[in-house]
Design a protein around this motif. Structure first.
Motif, PDB file in Angstrom:
ATOM      1  N   CYS A 107      -5.987   2.731   8.469  1.00 25.32           N
ATOM      2  CA  CYS A 107      -6.417   1.548   9.218  1.00 25.32           C
ATOM      3  C   CYS A 107      -5.766   1.580  10.594  1.00 25.32           C
ATOM      4  CB  CYS A 107      -5.996   0.286   8.455  1.00 25.32           C
ATOM      5  SG  CYS A 107      -6.454  -1.248   9.291  1.00 25.32           S
ATOM      6  N   LEU A 108      -6.543   1.272  11.639  1.00 23.54           N
ATOM      7  CA  LEU A 108      -5.999   1.284  12.997  1.00 23.54           C
ATOM      8  C   LEU A 108      -4.896   0.242  13.172  1.00 23.54           C
ATOM      9  CD1 LEU A 108      -9.291   1.760  15.084  1.00 23.54           C
ATOM     10  CD2 LEU A 108      -7.623   3.495  14.377  1.00 23.54           C
ATOM     11  N   SER A 109      -4.905  -0.809  12.344  1.00 25.40           N
ATOM     12  CA  SER A 109      -3.850  -1.833  12.412  1.00 25.40           C
ATOM     13  C   SER A 109      -2.594  -1.425  11.638  1.00 25.40           C
ATOM     14  CB  SER A 109      -4.365  -3.172  11.861  1.00 25.40           C
ATOM     15  OG  SER A 109      -5.369  -3.695  12.703  1.00 25.40           O
ATOM     16  N   ILE A 110      -2.709  -0.341  10.869  1.00 23.12           N
ATOM     17  CA  ILE A 110      -1.585   0.126  10.044  1.00 23.12           C
ATOM     18  C   ILE A 110      -1.412   1.631  10.297  1.00 23.12           C
ATOM     19  CG2 ILE A 110      -0.576   0.095   7.712  1.00 23.12           C
ATOM     20  CD1 ILE A 110      -2.686  -1.933   6.895  1.00 23.12           C
ATOM     21  N   PRO A 111      -1.029   2.011  11.518  1.00 23.54           N
ATOM     22  CA  PRO A 111      -0.997   3.436  11.864  1.00 23.54           C
ATOM     23  C   PRO A 111       0.016   4.231  11.042  1.00 23.54           C
ATOM     24  CG  PRO A 111       0.064   2.123  13.576  1.00 23.54           C
ATOM     25  CD  PRO A 111      -0.571   1.156  12.623  1.00 23.54           C
ATOM     26  N   GLY A 112      -0.355   5.477  10.749  1.00 19.10           N
ATOM     27  CA  GLY A 112       0.581   6.382  10.084  1.00 19.10           C
ATOM     28  C   GLY A 112       0.632   6.260   8.572  1.00 19.10           C
ATOM     29  N   ILE A 113      -0.179   5.383   7.988  1.00 16.18           N
ATOM     30  CA  ILE A 113      -0.181   5.218   6.527  1.00 16.18           C
ATOM     31  C   ILE A 113      -1.602   5.443   6.011  1.00 16.18           C
ATOM     32  CG2 ILE A 113       0.105   3.572   4.627  1.00 16.18           C
ATOM     33  CD1 ILE A 113       2.338   2.249   6.196  1.00 16.18           C
ATOM     34  N   LYS A 168       3.523  -0.644  -2.929  1.00 18.14           N
ATOM     35  CA  LYS A 168       3.823  -1.584  -1.839  1.00 18.14           C
ATOM     36  C   LYS A 168       5.321  -1.597  -1.525  1.00 18.14           C
ATOM     37  CE  LYS A 168       0.038  -4.844  -2.506  1.00 18.14           C
ATOM     38  NZ  LYS A 168      -0.335  -6.127  -3.083  1.00 18.14           N
ATOM     39  N   ARG A 169       6.136  -1.563  -2.590  1.00 22.17           N
ATOM     40  CA  ARG A 169       7.594  -1.543  -2.372  1.00 22.17           C
ATOM     41  C   ARG A 169       8.004  -0.266  -1.642  1.00 22.17           C
ATOM     42  NH1 ARG A 169       7.916  -3.699  -7.543  1.00 22.17           N
ATOM     43  NH2 ARG A 169       8.635  -1.747  -8.477  1.00 22.17           N
ATOM     44  N   MET A 170       7.384   0.854  -2.012  1.00 21.17           N
ATOM     45  CA  MET A 170       7.713   2.127  -1.377  1.00 21.17           C
ATOM     46  C   MET A 170       7.327   2.139   0.103  1.00 21.17           C
ATOM     47  SD  MET A 170       6.523   4.635  -4.481  1.00 21.17           S
ATOM     48  CE  MET A 170       6.595   6.149  -3.565  1.00 21.17           C
ATOM     49  N   LEU A 171       6.296   1.385   0.457  1.00 16.15           N
ATOM     50  CA  LEU A 171       5.815   1.371   1.846  1.00 16.15           C
ATOM     51  C   LEU A 171       6.423   0.233   2.672  1.00 16.15           C
ATOM     52  CD1 LEU A 171       2.009   2.047   1.288  1.00 16.15           C
ATOM     53  CD2 LEU A 171       3.669   3.627   2.287  1.00 16.15           C
ATOM     54  N   LYS A 172       7.215  -0.632   2.028  1.00 15.13           N
ATOM     55  CA  LYS A 172       7.665  -1.858   2.687  1.00 15.13           C
ATOM     56  C   LYS A 172       8.360  -1.586   4.025  1.00 15.13           C
ATOM     57  CE  LYS A 172      10.077  -6.167   2.018  1.00 15.13           C
ATOM     58  NZ  LYS A 172      10.959  -6.983   1.199  1.00 15.13           N
ATOM     59  N   LYS A 173       9.276  -0.611   4.048  1.00 12.40           N
ATOM     60  CA  LYS A 173      10.023  -0.343   5.285  1.00 12.40           C
ATOM     61  C   LYS A 173       9.089   0.118   6.393  1.00 12.40           C
ATOM     62  CE  LYS A 173      14.232   1.701   6.999  1.00 12.40           C
ATOM     63  NZ  LYS A 173      14.362   2.983   7.648  1.00 12.40           N
ATOM     64  N   LYS A 174       8.148   1.007   6.044  1.00 11.17           N
ATOM     65  CA  LYS A 174       7.185   1.494   7.042  1.00 11.17           C
ATOM     66  C   LYS A 174       6.352   0.346   7.599  1.00 11.17           C
ATOM     67  CE  LYS A 174       6.132   6.298   5.880  1.00 11.17           C
ATOM     68  NZ  LYS A 174       5.068   7.212   5.417  1.00 11.17           N
ATOM     69  N   VAL A 176       7.139  -2.892   7.685  1.00 13.23           N
ATOM     70  CA  VAL A 176       7.996  -3.739   8.522  1.00 13.23           C
ATOM     71  C   VAL A 176       8.174  -3.106   9.897  1.00 13.23           C
ATOM     72  CG1 VAL A 176      10.357  -4.615   8.812  1.00 13.23           C
ATOM     73  CG2 VAL A 176       9.186  -4.885   6.615  1.00 13.23           C
ATOM     74  N   ASN A 177       8.373  -1.778   9.906  1.00 12.18           N
ATOM     75  CA  ASN A 177       8.543  -1.077  11.178  1.00 12.18           C
ATOM     76  C   ASN A 177       7.294  -1.178  12.051  1.00 12.18           C
ATOM     77  OD1 ASN A 177      11.157  -0.346  10.607  1.00 12.18           O
ATOM     78  ND2 ASN A 177      10.664   1.722   9.948  1.00 12.18           N
ATOM     79  N   ILE A 178       6.118  -1.085  11.421  1.00 13.89           N
ATOM     80  CA  ILE A 178       4.873  -1.225  12.181  1.00 13.89           C
ATOM     81  C   ILE A 178       4.816  -2.605  12.827  1.00 13.89           C
ATOM     82  CG2 ILE A 178       2.353  -1.448  11.983  1.00 13.89           C
ATOM     83  CD1 ILE A 178       2.530   0.800   9.813  1.00 13.89           C
ATOM     84  N   SER A 179       5.136  -3.649  12.062  1.00 13.42           N
ATOM     85  CA  SER A 179       5.072  -5.010  12.610  1.00 13.42           C
ATOM     86  C   SER A 179       6.058  -5.205  13.762  1.00 13.42           C
ATOM     87  CB  SER A 179       5.302  -6.056  11.518  1.00 13.42           C
ATOM     88  OG  SER A 179       6.645  -6.043  11.100  1.00 13.42           O
ATOM     89  N   LYS A 180       7.148  -4.416  13.757  1.00 12.57           N
ATOM     90  CA  LYS A 180       8.152  -4.496  14.835  1.00 12.57           C
ATOM     91  C   LYS A 180       7.795  -3.616  16.037  1.00 12.57           C
ATOM     92  CE  LYS A 180      12.226  -5.155  11.894  1.00 12.57           C
ATOM     93  NZ  LYS A 180      13.400  -4.438  11.368  1.00 12.57           N
ATOM     94  N   GLY A 181       6.752  -2.781  15.876  1.00 13.82           N
ATOM     95  CA  GLY A 181       6.405  -1.861  16.954  1.00 13.82           C
ATOM     96  C   GLY A 181       7.180  -0.562  16.901  1.00 13.82           C
ATOM     97  N   ASP A 182       7.909  -0.347  15.803  1.00 16.86           N
ATOM     98  CA  ASP A 182       8.703   0.874  15.645  1.00 16.86           C
ATOM     99  C   ASP A 182       7.831   1.942  14.980  1.00 16.86           C
ATOM    100  OD1 ASP A 182      10.677   2.738  15.464  1.00 16.86           O
ATOM    101  OD2 ASP A 182      11.826   1.711  13.899  1.00 16.86           O
TER     102      ASP A 182
END
Length: 199
Positions: A107-113, A168-174, A176-182
């Motif tokens: 998804c373009l809103s969820i890059p890298g996953i 979902k738990r495994m992806l949580k950090k990724k 969160v990082n997307i929402s922060k722009g990291d």
């Protein structure tokens, strides 16, 4: 005009979008901008909530799925996608049929996953096109999947909502990082955890 794509964590992505009227101001320009934004991000679909507009509109161009590498056989699920470019206004998926199949969606809103999502292979959908013609059509294969994915966006659903609690738990950090722009991304984005003007 290329618009910034709204990132995971933005409230607009979790809202059910509103239907629009035929006289919706600036609709044709908005649709042109959505296609331009989608192509700039190398996407095959883009829904209005992904550019911050909570309206029931999405665009698709599935032609990349029809491209075949030299020496490879065409994928039967990509049949007829060479010129599959469409605008869906106020769509309603009337039916979904068949045995669910898995495909790694992104998804373009969820890059890298990218994660496998199960969907039914055939859909019947009613909608208005850009000229406000009312249409009822049936799609299958990749066309159906792309439409289902974008349709989810106007219902406030993301592909990550289909994942198991463990995934979902495994992806949580990724996430969160997307929402922060990291996140490394090659197109313009708006991140919910970054105040305007900082990025």
């Amino acid at each position: 005009m290329i618009l910034p794509i709204v990132a995971y964590g933005s409230t607009v992505l979790k809202k059910e979008a509103e239907e629009i009227e035929q006289n919706y101001e600036g609709l044709n320009e908005l649709i042109d901008n959505m296609f331009e934004t989608m192509y700039a991000a190398s996407g095959v679909g883009l829904a209005a909530p992904q550019i911050g507009k909570s309206i029931r509109v999405f665009v698709v161009d599935a032609s990349p799925f029809a491209e075949v590498e030299e020496g490879e056989d065409p994928d039967p699920k990509a049949e007829g996608l060479e010129d599959f470019k469409k605008v869906f206004i106020n769509p309603i998926i009337e039916e979904e049929e068949g045995n669910e199949w898995a495909f790694a969606e992104g998804c373009l809103s969820i890059p890298g996953i990218r994660e496998e999502v199960m969907r039914k292979p055939t859909i019947k959908i009613s909608y208005y096109d850009q000229d406000w013609n009312y249409l009822e059509e049936e799609y299958d294969g990749y066309a159906a999947r792309i439409i289902q994915h974008e349709y989810d966006h106007v219902d406030g659903v993301l592909f990550t909502d289909y994942l198991s609690p463990l995934k979902k738990r495994m992806l949580k950090k990724k996430l969160v990082n997307i929402s922060k722009g990291d996140v490394d991304v090659a197109y313009r984005m708006n991140f919910p955890s970054i105040k305007r003007g900082k990025k």
